[in-house]
Design a protein around this motif. Structure first.
Motif, mmCIF file in Angstrom:
data_model
loop_
_atom_site.group_PDB
_atom_site.id
_atom_site.type_symbol
_atom_site.label_atom_id
_atom_site.label_comp_id
_atom_site.label_asym_id
_atom_site.label_seq_id
_atom_site.Cartn_x
_atom_site.Cartn_y
_atom_site.Cartn_z
ATOM 1 N N PRO A 158 0.842 -1.203 0.000
ATOM 2 C CA PRO A 158 0.000 0.000 0.000
ATOM 3 C C PRO A 158 0.877 1.254 0.000
ATOM 4 C CG PRO A 158 -0.615 -1.522 1.775
ATOM 5 C CD PRO A 158 0.712 -1.965 1.255
ATOM 6 N N VAL A 159 0.604 2.143 -0.926
ATOM 7 C CA VAL A 159 1.346 3.407 -1.018
ATOM 8 C C VAL A 159 0.333 4.543 -1.099
ATOM 9 C CG1 VAL A 159 3.292 2.282 -2.144
ATOM 10 C CG2 VAL A 159 1.503 3.336 -3.540
ATOM 11 N N LEU A 160 0.836 5.764 -1.007
ATOM 12 C CA LEU A 160 -0.038 6.930 -1.079
ATOM 13 C C LEU A 160 0.353 7.843 -2.228
ATOM 14 C CD1 LEU A 160 -0.463 8.100 2.637
ATOM 15 C CD2 LEU A 160 -2.075 6.782 1.231
ATOM 16 N N GLY A 161 -0.647 8.384 -2.893
ATOM 17 C CA GLY A 161 -0.502 9.599 -3.672
ATOM 18 C C GLY A 161 -1.161 10.709 -2.878
ATOM 19 N N PHE A 162 -1.207 11.910 -3.444
ATOM 20 C CA PHE A 162 -1.780 13.038 -2.716
ATOM 21 C C PHE A 162 -2.551 13.936 -3.673
ATOM 22 C CE2 PHE A 162 2.131 11.828 -0.485
ATOM 23 C CZ PHE A 162 1.623 11.548 0.765
ATOM 24 N N ARG A 163 -3.671 14.469 -3.156
ATOM 25 C CA ARG A 163 -4.401 15.513 -3.861
ATOM 26 C C ARG A 163 -4.371 16.785 -3.030
ATOM 27 N NH1 ARG A 163 -10.290 15.595 -6.981
ATOM 28 N NH2 ARG A 163 -10.300 17.856 -7.328
ATOM 29 N N ILE A 164 -3.905 17.859 -3.652
ATOM 30 C CA ILE A 164 -3.901 19.174 -3.027
ATOM 31 C C ILE A 164 -4.679 20.095 -3.952
ATOM 32 C CG2 ILE A 164 -2.492 21.077 -2.180
ATOM 33 C CD1 ILE A 164 -0.205 19.099 -1.777
ATOM 34 N N GLY A 165 -5.852 20.510 -3.539
ATOM 35 C CA GLY A 165 -6.704 21.330 -4.392
ATOM 36 C C GLY A 165 -7.061 20.587 -5.662
ATOM 37 N N ASP A 166 -6.759 21.176 -6.796
ATOM 38 C CA ASP A 166 -7.080 20.572 -8.089
ATOM 39 C C ASP A 166 -5.908 19.813 -8.689
ATOM 40 O OD1 ASP A 166 -9.786 21.209 -8.453
ATOM 41 O OD2 ASP A 166 -9.287 23.272 -8.992
ATOM 42 N N PHE A 167 -4.938 19.455 -7.852
ATOM 43 C CA PHE A 167 -3.752 18.738 -8.317
ATOM 44 C C PHE A 167 -3.660 17.376 -7.656
ATOM 45 C CE2 PHE A 167 0.798 17.724 -7.568
ATOM 46 C CZ PHE A 167 1.175 17.514 -8.890
ATOM 47 N N CYS A 168 -3.465 16.324 -8.473
ATOM 48 C CA CYS A 168 -3.283 14.964 -7.967
ATOM 49 C C CYS A 168 -1.933 14.424 -8.413
ATOM 50 C CB CYS A 168 -4.367 14.025 -8.488
ATOM 51 S SG CYS A 168 -6.005 14.301 -7.818
ATOM 52 N N TYR A 169 -1.279 13.709 -7.510
ATOM 53 C CA TYR A 169 0.035 13.135 -7.793
ATOM 54 C C TYR A 169 0.040 11.681 -7.325
ATOM 55 C CZ TYR A 169 5.156 12.611 -7.653
ATOM 56 O OH TYR A 169 6.453 12.193 -7.838
ATOM 57 N N VAL A 170 0.271 10.761 -8.275
ATOM 58 C CA VAL A 170 0.348 9.333 -7.960
ATOM 59 C C VAL A 170 1.540 8.745 -8.687
ATOM 60 C CG1 VAL A 170 -0.763 7.078 -8.127
ATOM 61 C CG2 VAL A 170 -2.145 9.110 -7.622
ATOM 62 N N THR A 171 2.452 8.143 -7.938
ATOM 63 C CA THR A 171 3.595 7.473 -8.540
ATOM 64 C C THR A 171 3.776 6.115 -7.875
ATOM 65 O OG1 THR A 171 5.948 7.681 -9.080
ATOM 66 C CG2 THR A 171 5.243 8.550 -6.953
ATOM 67 N N ASP A 172 4.542 5.237 -8.523
ATOM 68 C CA ASP A 172 4.803 3.895 -7.994
ATOM 69 C C ASP A 172 3.507 3.154 -7.682
ATOM 70 O OD1 ASP A 172 7.366 5.274 -7.728
ATOM 71 O OD2 ASP A 172 7.989 3.476 -6.654
ATOM 72 N N ALA A 173 2.655 3.023 -8.683
ATOM 73 C CA ALA A 173 1.379 2.344 -8.487
ATOM 74 C C ALA A 173 1.051 1.472 -9.691
ATOM 75 C CB ALA A 173 0.266 3.364 -8.260
ATOM 76 N N ASN A 174 0.321 0.404 -9.433
ATOM 77 C CA ASN A 174 -0.245 -0.382 -10.531
ATOM 78 C C ASN A 174 -1.703 -0.745 -10.268
ATOM 79 O OD1 ASN A 174 0.400 -2.289 -8.491
ATOM 80 N ND2 ASN A 174 0.465 -3.952 -9.999
ATOM 81 N N HIS A 175 -2.286 -0.111 -9.233
ATOM 82 C CA HIS A 175 -3.719 -0.312 -8.993
ATOM 83 C C HIS A 175 -4.276 0.875 -8.227
ATOM 84 C CE1 HIS A 175 -7.563 -2.214 -8.193
ATOM 85 N NE2 HIS A 175 -7.426 -1.853 -6.923
#
Length: 256
Positions: A158-175
């Protein structure tokens, strides 16, 4: 909000040691990729997501002289190895660095950087204040800024990305679960990893990333955590929809 791509490469970076492929030999600066991380300036706050082994080099290249907090997506070395270099910000700013991550990730930092947390501390070591991210179903407060964790899986981790306002960041994921996709929906800018074209055990491929982005339909999207196997920057971009770009080291984007 200003987002700077500090690094856009996978764990081995591009060029990769010992490789003589046409990507690793490319003279295009966009094909030179340090380990993945971003810097965000938002509401007079300076944030970095992940401090990989290239953290010092990235800070110097971008001229970043203030850093208010760190966020970590997960505990792998290509995302944490540069933590020691926050010392310069401790010295300049005169206070401990707030660090936000899941409890499991904070435990790993305590193990790998045990000297930071020793009872009797050596002079001059990094100084941090740990803030555990306990939930992924609601925003947490980061120095007065609401940040929504985005749950993903990196193979079985399990890893996390982050959403700040209208920006989303997701890395190192396959689901990404349907719940996470709904948390991302409506964002104007989305950054998503796209390692290569062939199937991979723990990362989205190019086609998988494009399928997700086509569903979410942000105004703009950027691909990151890229390996030399994906191809040369110029050639990959030529295949993409106009609203999807391949991120490169040093790229800055603005979001109002």
């Amino acid at each position: 909000m200003t987002i700077t791509f500090l690094g856009t490469g996978t764990s081995s970076g591009v060029p990769m040691i010992g490789c003589t492929c046409n990507v690793c030999r490319s003279l295009d600066h966009r094909d030179k990729r340090l380990r993945t991380a971003i810097h965000i300036n938002v509401d007079e706050r300076s944030l970095v997501i992940d401090t990989g082994p290239d953290f010092r080099q990235q800070m110097l290249r971008e001229g970043i002289v203030q850093l208010d907090a760190l966020l970590f997506t997960h505990e792998h070395k290509d995302h944490t190895a540069g933590l020691d270099d926050i010392r310069a910000f401790n010295y300049r700013q005169g206070h401990d660095m707030p660090v936000f991550a899941e409890p499991r990730v904070l435990d790993q930092l305590r193990t790998e950087f045990a000297y930071i947390f020793a009872e009797h501390k050596y002079p001059g070591i990094p100084r941090v204040v740990l803030h555990p991210i306990e939930r992924d179903d609601a925003p947490f407060d980061l120095l007065g800024l609401p940040v929504q964790p985005l749950r993903a899986l990196h193979h079985r981790l399990p890893v996390l990305g982050f959403r700040i306002g209208d920006f989303c960041y997701v890395t190192d994921a396959n689901h990404l679960s349907s719940e996470t996709l709904e948390q991302m929906r409506g964002a104007k800018v989305i950054v998503l990893n796209a390692l290569r074209r062939e199937e991979h055990i723990s990362h989205f491929t190019l086609s998988q990333a494009l399928e997700i982005l086509a569903d979410l339909q942000p105004e703009r999207a950027y691909l990151t955590h890229i390996s030399h196997q994906l191809g040369r920057h110029q050639e990959v971009e030529a295949e993409l929809p106009s609203w999807v770009r391949v991120a490169y080291d040093g790229l800055k984007i603005n979001l109002n």
